[in-house]
Design a protein around this motif. Sequence first.
Motif, short mmCIF file in Angstrom:
data_model
loop_
_atom_site.label_atom_id
_atom_site.label_comp_id
_atom_site.label_asym_id
_atom_site.label_seq_id
_atom_site.Cartn_x
_atom_site.Cartn_y
_atom_site.Cartn_z
N LEU A 1 -3.85 3.31 6.29
CA LEU A 1 -3.53 4.67 5.83
C LEU A 1 -4.74 5.29 4.99
O LEU A 1 -5.34 6.27 5.05
N ALA A 2 -4.55 4.48 3.85
CA ALA A 2 -5.61 5.03 2.65
C ALA A 2 -7.42 4.96 3.14
O ALA A 2 -8.21 5.92 3.19
N ARG B 1 -3.09 -4.36 1.92
CA ARG B 1 -3.22 -2.81 1.75
C ARG B 1 -4.45 -2.41 0.77
O ARG B 1 -5.00 -1.37 0.87
N HIS C 1 -7.64 8.10 5.57
CA HIS C 1 -7.68 9.27 5.11
C HIS C 1 -8.39 9.49 3.65
O HIS C 1 -8.70 10.73 3.33
N VAL C 2 -8.70 8.51 3.12
CA VAL C 2 -9.48 8.55 1.72
C VAL C 2 -10.79 8.43 1.78
O VAL C 2 -11.60 8.99 1.60
N LYS D 1 -12.22 7.90 5.00
CA LYS D 1 -12.55 8.66 5.99
C LYS D 1 -13.14 7.73 6.98
O LYS D 1 -14.23 7.95 7.78
N HIS E 1 -2.01 14.47 1.50
CA HIS E 1 -1.88 13.23 2.37
C HIS E 1 -0.58 12.36 1.85
O HIS E 1 0.24 11.77 2.55
N LEU F 1 -4.70 8.65 -2.47
CA LEU F 1 -4.16 9.61 -1.54
C LEU F 1 -4.17 10.86 -1.95
O LEU F 1 -3.84 11.16 -3.19
N ALA G 1 -1.79 5.18 -6.17
CA ALA G 1 -2.45 4.02 -6.52
C ALA G 1 -3.56 4.15 -5.56
O ALA G 1 -4.90 3.33 -5.94
N ARG H 1 -8.99 5.71 -8.61
CA ARG H 1 -7.86 5.19 -8.31
C ARG H 1 -8.53 4.41 -6.90
O ARG H 1 -7.82 3.22 -6.52
N THR H 2 -9.20 4.88 -6.14
CA THR H 2 -9.68 4.34 -5.08
C THR H 2 -10.18 3.05 -5.11
O THR H 2 -10.52 2.16 -4.35
N HIS I 1 8.06 3.50 6.88
CA HIS I 1 8.22 4.20 8.24
C HIS I 1 6.91 3.95 9.20
O HIS I 1 6.54 4.53 10.03
N LYS I 2 6.09 2.86 8.20
CA LYS I 2 4.70 2.81 9.08
C LYS I 2 4.73 1.18 9.20
O LYS I 2 5.09 0.48 8.37
N PHE J 1 -3.51 -1.77 -6.73
CA PHE J 1 -2.36 -2.28 -7.41
C PHE J 1 -1.31 -2.59 -6.61
O PHE J 1 -0.82 -2.08 -5.60
N GLN K 1 7.49 4.80 -3.80
CA GLN K 1 6.67 5.33 -2.69
C GLN K 1 5.43 6.01 -3.16
O GLN K 1 4.31 6.00 -2.60
N THR L 1 -8.35 10.31 -8.92
CA THR L 1 -8.10 10.25 -7.52
C THR L 1 -9.21 9.43 -7.11
O THR L 1 -8.90 8.37 -6.45
N LEU M 1 5.85 -0.86 0.15
CA LEU M 1 5.06 -0.61 1.43
C LEU M 1 5.93 0.47 1.92
O LEU M 1 6.99 0.96 1.76
N TYR M 2 5.02 1.34 2.87
CA TYR M 2 5.62 2.53 3.48
C TYR M 2 6.70 2.26 4.52
O TYR M 2 6.16 1.49 5.45
#
Lengths: 253, 224
Positions: free
Chosen positions: A111-112, A160, A115-116, A118, B132, B128, B125, A87-88, A102-103, A92, B119, A84, A99-100
């Motif tokens: 987003l990342a 993103r 939340h990732v 911080k 999350h 998260l 990737a 991957r940050t 709903h955002k 990719f 998704q 994890t 894409l999300y």
Amino acid sequence: MTSNRSKNGTGMIEFRGVNKWFGALNVLKDITLSVEPREVVVVCGPSGSGKSTLIRCINGLETIRDGDLVVDGQRLGDPATNMTRLRTEIGFVFQSFNLYPHKTALENVTLAPIHVRKIPRAEAEKAGRELLAKVGLADKVNAYPAQLSGGQQQRVAIARCLGMRPKIMLFDEPTSALDPEMISEVLDVMVAVAEEGMTMMVVTHEMGFARKVAQRVVFMDAGAIVESGTPDEFFSHPKTDRSRAFLSKILRH
Amino acid sequence: MIWQQLQSIAGSYPLALRGLGMTVMLSLISLVLGTLIGFGLGILRTGGNRLISSVIGAWVDLIRGTPFLVQIFLIFFILPELGIELDAFTAGIIALTNLAACFICEIVVAGIRSVPTGQVEAALASGLSRWHRMRQVVLPQAMRIVLPPLVGQYVLLIKDSSVVSAIGLTDLTRVGWLVVQRVPNGLLVFFLVGLGYFIVCYPLILLARRLEQRMGAAHGEVQL
């Protein structure tokens, strides 16, 4: 031991004798490949040749069966490697954008980081707006993906990835799902990213892009790397029958 | 004569209100608990652990494949044999919550599976965490699929709560049984009982329909 050696070596991405099977199908055959920091490598080849699988292994979307794959000094599949976290460091970009829905564009980008990484929201949003401006979408910050064209969506997807300040960017046929008139706007952004010194692996058939920014073109067929060289060598003097046949097909039009 | 019967029924309105209160209370508590547990089970079931997933799957199938009345009897009469003393209200809540959780689990699983794998891959990737990915990417998209049948499930739950009268809880249905002993007009009494349920359920039916229309419209909008 392996991971020690790679830390001392220069490869940002190192495949050593990597094999992968889907059932009985040997989709990656004995892949050995080293990508240096700041290098741009274009991967091409006929469909089903394993190009996408190759780069999907790098961020662990696919797992390898044997051989070593070392990314940024960390050996994949090693219990000590935090996938994890790794991957940050790896952006990719997907063929279908992903894409999300709903955002908003800005929320997709932040987003990342929020939340990732911080990063405080206000700071992440400021950086996100700058990135969207950089890919030419300053006026689409609050648009939802469904309100954007394919080319715009793919540029948001690149922003993103950049929002995480990755060390490596992987592109899986980033322009294949686009209408022809939108391809260049995406390639322009990719060229800009490459020129800033990003380590990149790009699966694409866009030969103009390869000639412009790639240091190396890797040609794959049936799961194996058949040929590898500078764009000039590869396009002007392909060495194998298979690469000649492939080039004659994609350059015919 | 009908007029006298109506007056007599009207006289027992405190009982009817108590019954309606019991029905609403039972439904509401088990609806909230069932939703929480159902979402938990649904998320666990799609979580990738094969053992957990198949245990939940087997339990859901068992509950869906047996009559609710039998489940209530098992909980109310068999558990005390094993030394677990339950009052009727607790037994009713447990049975209804379990039933709701199982059906909601199936709805949530269908919703989560409807989210395209791309998704999840995009969320993976970008590094998260599992929490999350679920909270920010998968669940919000699954909710579009989940919400209309979820509200529909609430309507079913309210109606299923009538079965708890079988273990002596004075809900709306049992009030009907009590009143009909004084007022010998079953048609009239149970018409009113039915009306009571309908008044509680109808707003939910309308809500489910509106959600379905809204989701349908929104879905067309979002298609890539």
